[in-house]
Design a protein around this motif. Structure first.
Motif, PDB file in Angstrom:
ATOM      1  N   THR A  56       0.857  -1.179   0.000  1.00  0.00           N
ATOM      2  CA  THR A  56       0.000   0.000   0.000  1.00  0.00           C
ATOM      3  C   THR A  56       0.892   1.227   0.000  1.00  0.00           C
ATOM      4  O   THR A  56       1.877   1.286   0.738  1.00  0.00           O
ATOM      5  CB  THR A  56      -0.908   0.027   1.246  1.00  0.00           C
ATOM      6  N   PHE A  57       0.566   2.194  -0.810  1.00  0.00           N
ATOM      7  CA  PHE A  57       1.313   3.439  -0.878  1.00  0.00           C
ATOM      8  C   PHE A  57       0.436   4.560  -0.347  1.00  0.00           C
ATOM      9  O   PHE A  57      -0.742   4.656  -0.690  1.00  0.00           O
ATOM     10  CB  PHE A  57       1.738   3.737  -2.317  1.00  0.00           C
ATOM     11  N   LEU A  58       1.000   5.394   0.477  1.00  0.00           N
ATOM     12  CA  LEU A  58       0.283   6.515   1.067  1.00  0.00           C
ATOM     13  C   LEU A  58       0.821   7.804   0.471  1.00  0.00           C
ATOM     14  O   LEU A  58       2.014   8.093   0.572  1.00  0.00           O
ATOM     15  CB  LEU A  58       0.467   6.515   2.586  1.00  0.00           C
ATOM     16  N   LYS A  59      -0.049   8.555  -0.168  1.00  0.00           N
ATOM     17  CA  LYS A  59       0.358   9.829  -0.752  1.00  0.00           C
ATOM     18  C   LYS A  59       0.266  10.911   0.321  1.00  0.00           C
ATOM     19  O   LYS A  59      -0.697  10.987   1.063  1.00  0.00           O
ATOM     20  CB  LYS A  59      -0.549  10.173  -1.942  1.00  0.00           C
ATOM     21  N   ARG A  60       1.290  11.745   0.371  1.00  0.00           N
ATOM     22  CA  ARG A  60       1.347  12.811   1.377  1.00  0.00           C
ATOM     23  C   ARG A  60       1.597  14.158   0.699  1.00  0.00           C
ATOM     24  O   ARG A  60       2.224  14.237  -0.335  1.00  0.00           O
ATOM     25  CB  ARG A  60       2.467  12.562   2.376  1.00  0.00           C
ATOM     26  N   ALA A  61       1.107  15.192   1.346  1.00  0.00           N
ATOM     27  CA  ALA A  61       1.393  16.562   0.930  1.00  0.00           C
ATOM     28  C   ALA A  61       1.871  17.300   2.174  1.00  0.00           C
ATOM     29  O   ALA A  61       1.171  17.355   3.188  1.00  0.00           O
ATOM     30  CB  ALA A  61       0.142  17.236   0.362  1.00  0.00           C
ATOM     31  N   ASN A  62       3.100  17.790   2.119  1.00  0.00           N
ATOM     32  CA  ASN A  62       3.709  18.455   3.280  1.00  0.00           C
ATOM     33  C   ASN A  62       3.694  17.578   4.519  1.00  0.00           C
ATOM     34  O   ASN A  62       3.448  18.027   5.627  1.00  0.00           O
ATOM     35  CB  ASN A  62       2.999  19.784   3.563  1.00  0.00           C
ATOM     36  N   GLY A  63       3.902  16.266   4.310  1.00  0.00           N
ATOM     37  CA  GLY A  63       3.966  15.331   5.417  1.00  0.00           C
ATOM     38  C   GLY A  63       2.621  14.868   5.941  1.00  0.00           C
ATOM     39  O   GLY A  63       2.548  14.049   6.841  1.00  0.00           O
ATOM     40  N   ILE A  64       1.525  15.360   5.379  1.00  0.00           N
ATOM     41  CA  ILE A  64       0.202  15.003   5.842  1.00  0.00           C
ATOM     42  C   ILE A  64      -0.418  14.002   4.862  1.00  0.00           C
ATOM     43  O   ILE A  64      -0.450  14.263   3.659  1.00  0.00           O
ATOM     44  CB  ILE A  64      -0.707  16.265   5.935  1.00  0.00           C
ATOM     45  N   PRO A  65      -0.885  12.850   5.368  1.00  0.00           N
ATOM     46  CA  PRO A  65      -1.501  11.852   4.478  1.00  0.00           C
ATOM     47  C   PRO A  65      -2.740  12.431   3.787  1.00  0.00           C
ATOM     48  O   PRO A  65      -3.551  13.122   4.414  1.00  0.00           O
ATOM     49  CB  PRO A  65      -1.898  10.714   5.409  1.00  0.00           C
TER      50      PRO A  65
END
Length: 67
Positions: A56-65
């Motif tokens: 499973t890959f978790l996409k983050r933006a600025n460290g936030i899921p």
């Protein structure tokens, strides 16, 4: 191609259930919390599909899921 369906053919429900191992998933599926939903599931689902997930890959933006 038209992907619209009449309301009685719109499939928009999901249960996502996972475990760290096949045994853990089996425990979750046989748990009273899950089993208590079995009768209601048949009232709401016309089909159930299971898929094995290896990663499973978790996409983050600025460290936030991102969900």
């Amino acid at each position: 191609m038209d992907h619209s369906n009449p309301p009685e053919r719109e499939y928009q429900a999901a249960i996502i259930l996972g475990g760290a191992s096949f045994d853990e998933l089996g425990k979750a599926l046989s748990s009273p919390a899950f089993q208590d939903t079995a009768a209601e599931q048949s009232a709401h689902f016309s089909a159930v599909h299971a898929y094995e997930v290896s990663r499973t890959f978790l996409k983050r933006a600025n460290g936030i899921p991102l969900v």
